[in-house]
Design a protein around this motif. Sequence first.
Motif, PDB file in Angstrom:
ATOM      1  N   CYS A 269       0.932  -1.039   0.081  1.00 48.87           N
ATOM      2  CA  CYS A 269      -0.025  -0.029  -0.023  1.00 48.87           C
ATOM      3  C   CYS A 269       0.655   1.331   0.061  1.00 48.87           C
ATOM      4  N   PRO A 270       0.272   2.400  -0.455  1.00 48.94           N
ATOM      5  CA  PRO A 270       1.153   3.686  -0.294  1.00 48.94           C
ATOM      6  C   PRO A 270       1.450   3.973   1.296  1.00 48.94           C
ATOM      7  N   PRO A 271       2.667   4.559   1.559  1.00 48.87           N
ATOM      8  CA  PRO A 271       3.464   4.893   0.458  1.00 48.87           C
ATOM      9  C   PRO A 271       4.564   3.867   0.341  1.00 48.87           C
ATOM     10  N   GLY A 272       4.379   2.721   1.120  1.00 47.03           N
ATOM     11  CA  GLY A 272       5.561   1.957   0.891  1.00 47.03           C
ATOM     12  C   GLY A 272       5.627   1.036  -0.300  1.00 47.03           C
ATOM     13  N   VAL A 273       4.598   0.920  -1.334  1.00 48.26           N
ATOM     14  CA  VAL A 273       4.500   0.372  -2.462  1.00 48.26           C
ATOM     15  C   VAL A 273       5.380   0.943  -3.397  1.00 48.26           C
ATOM     16  N   GLY A 274       5.775   2.272  -3.024  1.00 52.59           N
ATOM     17  CA  GLY A 274       6.561   2.854  -4.128  1.00 52.59           C
ATOM     18  C   GLY A 274       6.031   4.302  -4.904  1.00 52.59           C
TER      19      GLY A 274
ATOM     20  N   THR B  85       5.400  -6.696   7.841  1.00 51.41           N
ATOM     21  CA  THR B  85       6.349  -6.239   8.487  1.00 51.41           C
ATOM     22  C   THR B  85       6.811  -4.761   8.365  1.00 51.41           C
ATOM     23  N   TYR B  86       5.780  -4.223   7.411  1.00 54.05           N
ATOM     24  CA  TYR B  86       5.902  -2.685   7.326  1.00 54.05           C
ATOM     25  C   TYR B  86       5.349  -2.000   8.653  1.00 54.05           C
ATOM     26  N   PRO B  87       6.056  -0.847   8.904  1.00 55.32           N
ATOM     27  CA  PRO B  87       7.293  -0.252   8.361  1.00 55.32           C
ATOM     28  C   PRO B  87       8.461  -0.390   9.614  1.00 55.32           C
ATOM     29  N   GLU B  88       8.674  -1.870   9.883  1.00 57.88           N
ATOM     30  CA  GLU B  88       9.482  -1.918  11.035  1.00 57.88           C
ATOM     31  C   GLU B  88      11.139  -1.897  10.630  1.00 57.88           C
ATOM     32  N   GLY B  89      11.220  -1.629   9.284  1.00 62.94           N
ATOM     33  CA  GLY B  89      12.707  -1.911   9.006  1.00 62.94           C
ATOM     34  C   GLY B  89      12.811  -3.309   8.229  1.00 62.94           C
TER      35      GLY B  89
ATOM     36  N   ARG C  33       4.848 -12.664  -3.871  1.00 59.15           N
ATOM     37  CA  ARG C  33       3.249 -13.250  -3.653  1.00 59.15           C
ATOM     38  C   ARG C  33       2.692 -11.882  -3.050  1.00 59.15           C
ATOM     39  N   ALA C  34       3.200 -10.777  -2.841  1.00 60.11           N
ATOM     40  CA  ALA C  34       2.550  -9.568  -2.354  1.00 60.11           C
ATOM     41  C   ALA C  34       1.691  -9.063  -3.198  1.00 60.11           C
ATOM     42  N   LEU C  35       0.610  -8.838  -2.856  1.00 55.70           N
ATOM     43  CA  LEU C  35      -0.526  -8.206  -3.929  1.00 55.70           C
ATOM     44  C   LEU C  35      -0.950  -6.833  -3.727  1.00 55.70           C
ATOM     45  N   ALA C  36      -0.401  -5.654  -4.676  1.00 51.62           N
ATOM     46  CA  ALA C  36      -0.867  -4.411  -4.402  1.00 51.62           C
ATOM     47  C   ALA C  36      -2.351  -4.197  -5.058  1.00 51.62           C
ATOM     48  N   SER C  37      -2.599  -3.138  -4.900  1.00 45.84           N
ATOM     49  CA  SER C  37      -4.147  -2.780  -5.356  1.00 45.84           C
ATOM     50  C   SER C  37      -3.825  -1.856  -6.640  1.00 45.84           C
ATOM     51  N   LEU C  38      -4.964  -1.975  -7.562  1.00 46.71           N
ATOM     52  CA  LEU C  38      -5.121  -1.309  -8.364  1.00 46.71           C
ATOM     53  C   LEU C  38      -5.141   0.430  -8.064  1.00 46.71           C
ATOM     54  N   GLU C  39      -5.849   0.780  -6.911  1.00 43.48           N
ATOM     55  CA  GLU C  39      -5.707   2.019  -6.708  1.00 43.48           C
ATOM     56  C   GLU C  39      -4.277   2.465  -6.293  1.00 43.48           C
TER      57      GLU C  39
ATOM     58  N   PRO D 191       4.270   6.865  -7.296  1.00 44.08           N
ATOM     59  CA  PRO D 191       3.257   6.669  -8.472  1.00 44.08           C
ATOM     60  C   PRO D 191       4.026   6.500  -9.941  1.00 44.08           C
ATOM     61  N   ASP D 192       4.995   7.288 -10.124  1.00 43.12           N
ATOM     62  CA  ASP D 192       5.576   7.410 -11.434  1.00 43.12           C
ATOM     63  C   ASP D 192       6.211   6.021 -11.575  1.00 43.12           C
ATOM     64  N   ALA D 193       6.904   5.661 -10.910  1.00 40.39           N
ATOM     65  CA  ALA D 193       7.658   4.415 -10.777  1.00 40.39           C
ATOM     66  C   ALA D 193       6.718   3.347 -11.069  1.00 40.39           C
ATOM     67  N   LEU D 194       5.642   3.183 -10.361  1.00 36.18           N
ATOM     68  CA  LEU D 194       4.724   2.058 -10.464  1.00 36.18           C
ATOM     69  C   LEU D 194       3.958   2.234 -11.699  1.00 36.18           C
ATOM     70  N   ALA D 195       3.713   3.277 -12.207  1.00 32.80           N
ATOM     71  CA  ALA D 195       2.917   3.384 -13.630  1.00 32.80           C
ATOM     72  C   ALA D 195       4.197   2.939 -14.535  1.00 32.80           C
ATOM     73  N   ALA D 196       5.373   3.313 -14.466  1.00 32.67           N
ATOM     74  CA  ALA D 196       6.311   2.893 -15.567  1.00 32.67           C
ATOM     75  C   ALA D 196       6.472   1.379 -15.272  1.00 32.67           C
ATOM     76  N   ARG D 197       6.388   0.803 -14.092  1.00 32.84           N
ATOM     77  CA  ARG D 197       6.438  -0.750 -14.211  1.00 32.84           C
ATOM     78  C   ARG D 197       5.334  -1.401 -14.869  1.00 32.84           C
ATOM     79  N   ALA D 198       4.062  -0.858 -14.825  1.00 24.53           N
ATOM     80  CA  ALA D 198       2.895  -1.405 -15.234  1.00 24.53           C
ATOM     81  C   ALA D 198       2.878  -1.184 -16.858  1.00 24.53           C
ATOM     82  N   ARG D 199       3.444  -0.171 -17.318  1.00 24.51           N
ATOM     83  CA  ARG D 199       3.531   0.172 -18.650  1.00 24.51           C
ATOM     84  C   ARG D 199       4.438  -0.927 -19.299  1.00 24.51           C
ATOM     85  N   GLY D 200       5.610  -1.403 -18.862  1.00 20.53           N
ATOM     86  CA  GLY D 200       6.313  -2.393 -19.190  1.00 20.53           C
ATOM     87  C   GLY D 200       5.977  -3.409 -19.511  1.00 20.53           C
ATOM     88  N   PHE D 201       4.472  -3.872 -19.538  1.00 17.33           N
ATOM     89  CA  PHE D 201       3.867  -4.946 -20.099  1.00 17.33           C
ATOM     90  C   PHE D 201       3.132  -4.663 -21.359  1.00 17.33           C
TER      91      PHE D 201
END
Length: 183
Positions: free
Chosen positions: A52-57, A133-137, A145-151, A59-69
């Motif tokens: 989830c945000p903000p740990g997921v990364g 484990t977030y955000p304890e370092g 296996r981690a599943l992020a959301s579309l949002e 926004p621009d980096a995530l969009a670029a990752r998705a656009r790589g498919f």
Amino acid sequence: MTRLPPEARAALEALGISRYGLVAVGELVFEAAFREACASNQCGRYGTNWACPPGVGAPDALAARARGFRCGLVLQTVWPIEDAFDFEGMLAAGERHNALFRKAVGQVAPLLAAGGATLALSAGACGVCPSCTYPEGAPCRFPERALASLEAYGIDVARLLEAAGLAYRNGADTVSYVGLLLF
Ligand code: SF4
């Protein structure tokens, strides 16, 4: 890819998933507003989970990752609830959706990606571990296996459904959830 291979369709239908469609990655619409909505923390999971945000990364980096498919398989599930205020029913349906989506991804991804990379996005926070484990370092225990959301990725779900030929609403006293497998 304009049509899903018959083996993939058969696998989805055997799981009871009848609402699905393919989109080209170019049809994904990324909107900052959806990602920003996570920060309002209506679900109570903002800042508690690596997926989830903000740990997921960023926004621009995530969009670029998705656009790589190249393509995306959109899967929608619809569940009965008591009424529009049945929040417990909605949460339970979300969990059932994610469990079914994971099963579908496990069967269909190898048929679509032939060993290549895939990215699965679904609904809500990642629920793989009883306690993230977030955000304890400590890093994510199961990044594969981690599943992020579309949002979290800032994807406009209404436009995604439209591109896949699926309805946003599916009747009174139902709740619909969406998953996306990029390949
Ligand atoms: S796999 Fe576990 S540690 Fe990783 S994001 Fe999901 S719940 Fe958190």
